[in-house]
Scaffold this active site. Structure first.
Site, PDB file in Angstrom:
ATOM      1  N   TYR A 116      15.248 -10.190 -32.775  1.00 62.22           N
ATOM      2  CA  TYR A 116      13.946  -9.530 -32.746  1.00 62.22           C
ATOM      3  C   TYR A 116      13.118 -10.172 -31.642  1.00 62.22           C
ATOM      4  CZ  TYR A 116       9.332  -7.902 -34.359  1.00 62.22           C
ATOM      5  OH  TYR A 116       8.085  -7.345 -34.441  1.00 62.22           O
ATOM      6  N   ASP A 156      15.921  -5.120 -32.397  1.00 60.28           N
ATOM      7  CA  ASP A 156      14.744  -4.631 -31.685  1.00 60.28           C
ATOM      8  C   ASP A 156      14.478  -5.587 -30.523  1.00 60.28           C
ATOM      9  OD1 ASP A 156      12.301  -3.805 -30.783  1.00 60.28           O
ATOM     10  OD2 ASP A 156      11.227  -4.138 -32.667  1.00 60.28           O
ATOM     11  N   HIS A 270      10.852   2.521 -36.817  1.00 64.74           N
ATOM     12  CA  HIS A 270      12.140   2.509 -36.122  1.00 64.74           C
ATOM     13  C   HIS A 270      13.151   3.325 -36.932  1.00 64.74           C
ATOM     14  CE1 HIS A 270      11.293  -0.978 -33.330  1.00 64.74           C
ATOM     15  NE2 HIS A 270      10.313  -1.106 -34.213  1.00 64.74           N
TER      16      HIS A 270
END
Length: 279
Positions: A116, A156, A270
């Protein structure tokens, strides 16, 4: 890990797993047949996470230092043989942003990373931190293929790599997430191993599974703001990736972005990115 013809690995930023479950994440997970699930932005305790996922999952969780922020996890149908969370210098706090684990699958070791990357903010200390994180990630991804020929770094990454990856890219060229300096990191990670255009040698050869599978098309996007008509108009960003070593990328047999059928059916801003690897 269960023996099966393909290994299904999914990644998703849940934007808070408790909220995602309230909105319907459990139904998706029950139906999808995932073997390994990489989760970002958990924003919950380990007890919350394991309680929601249930006893059929083995869960690794690296929580953020600040409560209610970030957090990455790996959930699998079998236990990992080993896992690691260190990234960069000892004084660099990456808690809740990098978690890697080794899984034995039919006699092979597959390494999976849930990552992340900070979102950043151009011209601020947040962007300085993002570049420091990207430097550490760059060093680890250069070394990781020496540890495992079958490795995938996913999650991500908070960077749209190319103009194909952002619907409104012209309006974002000076904003974090599409800055030239950020995109250069991904250029290097995915650059050819015999390409000498980089200052310290060739690219690292990681394969962007999504772009290779989809081809030269817009998207498919993986994030849309909750605001306005962005989802309905497909005004999104492709910032959720599965990056695979060349040997693992050769084994991809399916790639899918599980976009909800309608705005009302979304359980995160998302959407999951799901890849099948034939091992």
């Amino acid at each position: 890990m269960p023996s099966r013809r393909t290994l299904r690995i999914a990644t998703v930023n849940v934007n808070g797993i408790r909220a995602a479950y309230r909105r319907g994440m459990a139904a998706w997970l029950d139906e999808r047949g995932v073997d390994i699930l990489a989760i970002q932005e958990v924003r919950a305790s380990t007890d919350d996470l394991t309680g929601l996922l249930g006893d059929s999952w083995d869960v690794l969780h690296d929580a953020a230092t600040t409560k209610g922020r970030a957090g990455v996890a790996l959930a699998s149908r079998g236990k990992a043989s080993i896992h690691r969370v260190a990234l960069g210098d000892d004084d660099f706090d990456t808690a809740g942003r990098w978690l890697e684990a080794d899984y034995e699958v039919d006699g092979s070791i597959v390494t999976v990373v849930s990552a992340y990357v900070p979102s950043g903010e151009a011209g601020t200390e947040k962007q300085v931190y993002k570049y420091r994180f990207l430097d550490a990630m760059d060093a680890r991804m250069k070394a990781l293929p020496q540890h495992s020929e079958l490795a995938a770094v996913m999650g991500d990454l908070n960077i749209g790599h190319r103009t194909l990856d952002i619907k409104n890219w012209k309006g974002n060229v000076k904003r974090a997430g599409f800055l030239p300096e950020e995109r250069a990191y991904l250029d290097k990670l995915m650059g050819a191993e015999d390409d000498e255009k980089y200052n310290d040698g060739a690219g690292y050869g990681w394969v962007d599974v999504g772009r290779k599978w989809a081809g030269e098309v817009d998207g498919p996007y993986s994030w849309w703001t909750w605001r306005g008509q962005a989802f309905d108009n497909d005004t999104g960003w492709r910032i959720d990736y599965q990056l695979a070593t060349p040997k693992l990328a050769e084994k991809v047999v399916d790639y899918h972005v599980d976009k909800a059928a309608s705005y009302d059916e979304r359980w995160s801003d998302h959407t999951p990115v799901v890849v099948d690897y034939a091992l």
